[in-house]
Design a protein around this motif. Structure first.
Motif, short mmCIF file in Angstrom:
data_model
loop_
_atom_site.label_atom_id
_atom_site.label_comp_id
_atom_site.label_asym_id
_atom_site.label_seq_id
_atom_site.Cartn_x
_atom_site.Cartn_y
_atom_site.Cartn_z
N LEU A 41 0.86 -1.17 -0.06
CA LEU A 41 -0.01 0.04 0.00
C LEU A 41 0.89 1.15 -0.27
CD1 LEU A 41 -3.02 0.96 0.15
CD2 LEU A 41 -2.67 0.89 2.86
N THR A 42 0.77 2.20 -0.98
CA THR A 42 1.28 3.46 -0.96
C THR A 42 0.98 4.29 0.38
OG1 THR A 42 1.13 3.64 -3.42
CG2 THR A 42 1.63 5.59 -2.28
N LEU A 43 2.01 4.73 0.81
CA LEU A 43 1.78 5.51 1.98
C LEU A 43 3.04 6.54 2.17
CD1 LEU A 43 3.94 4.88 5.00
CD2 LEU A 43 3.05 2.66 4.55
N LEU A 44 2.66 7.80 3.07
CA LEU A 44 3.51 8.52 3.49
C LEU A 44 3.27 8.67 4.95
CD1 LEU A 44 5.47 10.83 2.56
CD2 LEU A 44 3.70 12.58 2.32
N PHE A 45 4.60 8.51 5.65
CA PHE A 45 4.62 8.78 7.04
C PHE A 45 4.73 10.18 7.65
CE2 PHE A 45 6.26 8.28 11.47
CZ PHE A 45 5.16 7.51 12.07
N GLU A 46 3.85 10.60 8.68
CA GLU A 46 3.93 11.87 8.85
C GLU A 46 4.42 12.25 10.31
OE1 GLU A 46 3.19 14.80 7.02
OE2 GLU A 46 1.69 13.75 5.56
N PRO A 47 5.96 12.70 10.59
CA PRO A 47 6.53 12.62 11.67
C PRO A 47 5.68 13.52 12.67
CG PRO A 47 8.01 12.77 10.10
CD PRO A 47 6.92 12.87 9.43
N HIS A 48 5.16 14.68 12.33
CA HIS A 48 4.38 15.36 13.27
C HIS A 48 3.00 15.08 13.89
CE1 HIS A 48 2.55 16.69 9.53
NE2 HIS A 48 1.54 17.56 10.27
N ILE A 49 2.58 14.06 12.89
CA ILE A 49 1.35 13.57 13.40
C ILE A 49 1.58 12.42 14.37
CG2 ILE A 49 -0.76 12.24 12.85
CD1 ILE A 49 -0.73 15.06 11.72
N PHE A 50 2.83 11.76 14.33
CA PHE A 50 3.13 10.92 15.08
C PHE A 50 3.51 11.27 16.47
CE2 PHE A 50 6.47 7.34 15.91
CZ PHE A 50 5.33 6.38 16.58
N TRP A 51 4.04 12.37 16.46
CA TRP A 51 4.32 13.20 17.79
C TRP A 51 3.18 13.32 18.54
CZ3 TRP A 51 9.06 15.72 19.62
CH2 TRP A 51 8.94 16.54 20.80
N LYS A 52 2.23 13.82 17.92
CA LYS A 52 1.04 14.21 18.51
C LYS A 52 0.37 12.91 19.37
CE LYS A 52 -2.92 15.11 16.21
NZ LYS A 52 -3.71 15.84 15.24
N TYR A 53 0.04 11.86 18.24
CA TYR A 53 -0.44 10.70 18.89
C TYR A 53 0.33 10.01 19.95
CZ TYR A 53 -4.54 11.62 15.70
OH TYR A 53 -5.74 12.09 15.25
N LEU A 54 1.58 10.04 19.88
CA LEU A 54 2.42 9.30 20.94
C LEU A 54 1.85 9.91 22.21
CD1 LEU A 54 5.83 9.11 19.47
CD2 LEU A 54 4.36 7.04 19.94
N TRP A 55 1.86 11.25 22.30
CA TRP A 55 1.45 12.09 23.57
C TRP A 55 0.23 11.62 23.95
CZ3 TRP A 55 4.71 14.10 26.73
CH2 TRP A 55 5.66 14.98 26.40
N ARG A 56 -0.92 11.44 22.93
CA ARG A 56 -2.11 10.99 23.57
C ARG A 56 -2.15 9.41 24.06
NH1 ARG A 56 -6.45 13.24 19.26
NH2 ARG A 56 -5.83 15.35 19.29
N GLU A 57 -1.03 8.64 23.56
CA GLU A 57 -0.97 7.39 23.99
C GLU A 57 0.10 7.49 25.45
OE1 GLU A 57 -2.00 4.30 22.98
OE2 GLU A 57 -3.25 5.57 21.38
N ASN A 58 0.23 8.57 25.86
CA ASN A 58 1.15 8.71 27.00
C ASN A 58 2.50 8.32 26.99
OD1 ASN A 58 -1.06 9.83 28.87
ND2 ASN A 58 -1.66 7.75 28.94
N ILE A 59 3.27 8.50 25.54
CA ILE A 59 4.63 8.13 25.48
C ILE A 59 5.17 9.59 24.96
CG2 ILE A 59 6.03 7.30 23.96
CD1 ILE A 59 3.85 5.01 23.24
N ASP A 60 6.09 10.05 25.82
CA ASP A 60 6.97 11.16 25.61
C ASP A 60 7.73 10.88 24.25
OD1 ASP A 60 8.55 13.25 25.58
OD2 ASP A 60 8.91 13.18 27.67
N PRO A 61 7.40 11.60 23.17
CA PRO A 61 8.30 11.57 21.84
C PRO A 61 9.52 12.29 21.85
CG PRO A 61 6.53 13.30 21.71
CD PRO A 61 6.45 12.62 23.02
N ARG A 62 9.97 12.93 22.89
CA ARG A 62 11.34 13.81 22.87
C ARG A 62 12.45 12.79 22.98
NH1 ARG A 62 9.50 17.86 27.41
NH2 ARG A 62 8.83 15.95 28.46
N SER A 63 12.24 11.60 23.71
CA SER A 63 13.53 10.73 23.59
C SER A 63 13.48 9.98 22.33
CB SER A 63 13.37 9.44 24.69
OG SER A 63 11.97 9.05 24.73
N ILE A 64 12.48 9.67 21.73
CA ILE A 64 12.43 9.09 20.49
C ILE A 64 13.21 10.10 19.43
CG2 ILE A 64 11.09 8.03 18.42
CD1 ILE A 64 8.97 7.55 20.78
N LYS A 65 12.74 11.37 19.32
CA LYS A 65 13.47 12.22 18.42
C LYS A 65 14.87 12.34 18.55
CE LYS A 65 13.29 15.96 15.83
NZ LYS A 65 13.16 15.97 14.58
#
Length: 198
Positions: A41-65
């Motif tokens: 399946l063709t896709l485009l991953f959006e890093p800024h959206i992932f940042w937002k949804y990680l916070w919503r899953e109670n995961i701090d994205p800063r360490s991943i960054k």
């Protein structure tokens, strides 16, 4: 299997939208169709959206960054996309962190519908949405049609309101990529050659 002329026409009849306008969206969104050279399946991953949804899953994205800077970012940055050939790798890396956040953070198929829009496309989960799109481009066309009617963007497309459609479909920064101009140009190309497919 690619979307056929008959399938495009059926969607045109369903939406009461010029068939060439529908083709134009698919052309501008994915360019190469709903599947990549490996049949994925063709896709485009959006890093800024992932940042937002990680916070919503109670995961701090800063360490991943700090360890994977192209995978997650607090703001949109087109330089973080990378080539189309690495998008599945990025999605899989993101899924290893959190499947739900990852699936919501990519756009999929010929019409590049974001995973977080799964409910607007008529699905109970992002996983079911992605699975449906993975089956065929005709399924992708069906999901696109449902989505347009749910968010009432079929009117803009019907009236060839390229700016209005671009804003609603691609976001307020659509002008940075000249999305509306690309849509209009693609429409004119298909209008001049109605038998042309993607």
């Amino acid at each position: 299997m690619s979307i056929t002329q008959l399938q495009f026409q059926a969607t045109s009849d369903r939406l009461l939208v010029d068939i060439n306008a529908i083709k134009a969206v698919a052309k501008v969104e994915s360019g190469r169709g709903g599947f990549d050279s490996q049949g994925r399946l063709t896709l485009l991953f959006e890093p800024h959206i992932f940042w937002k949804y990680l916070w919503r899953e109670n995961i701090d994205p800063r360490s991943i960054k700090s360890s994977d800077p192209n995978l997650v970012n607090p703001i949109w940055d087109k330089n973080l996309y990378g080539k189309s050939s690495i998008q599945w790798d990025k999605l899989l890396r993101a899924r290893a962190i959190n499947t739900q956040a990852a699936n919501l953070s990519a756009s999929f198929g010929a019409f590049q519908i974001m995973g977080f829009n799964y409910q607007l496309c008529g699905f109970a989960s992002a996983e079911l949405f992605i699975s449906y799109l993975s089956q065929s481009e005709s399924n992708q066309l069906d999901a696109f049609c449902t989505y347009l009617m749910r968010v009432q963007l079929d009117d803009e497309l019907r009236l060839f309101d390229w700016k209005g459609f671009a804003r609603g479909y691609n976001g307020k920064y659509y002008w940075k990529n000249q999305y509306d101009i690309k849509l209009k140009n693609a429409y004119e190309k298909f209008k001049a050659n109605p038998s042309l497919l993607l």
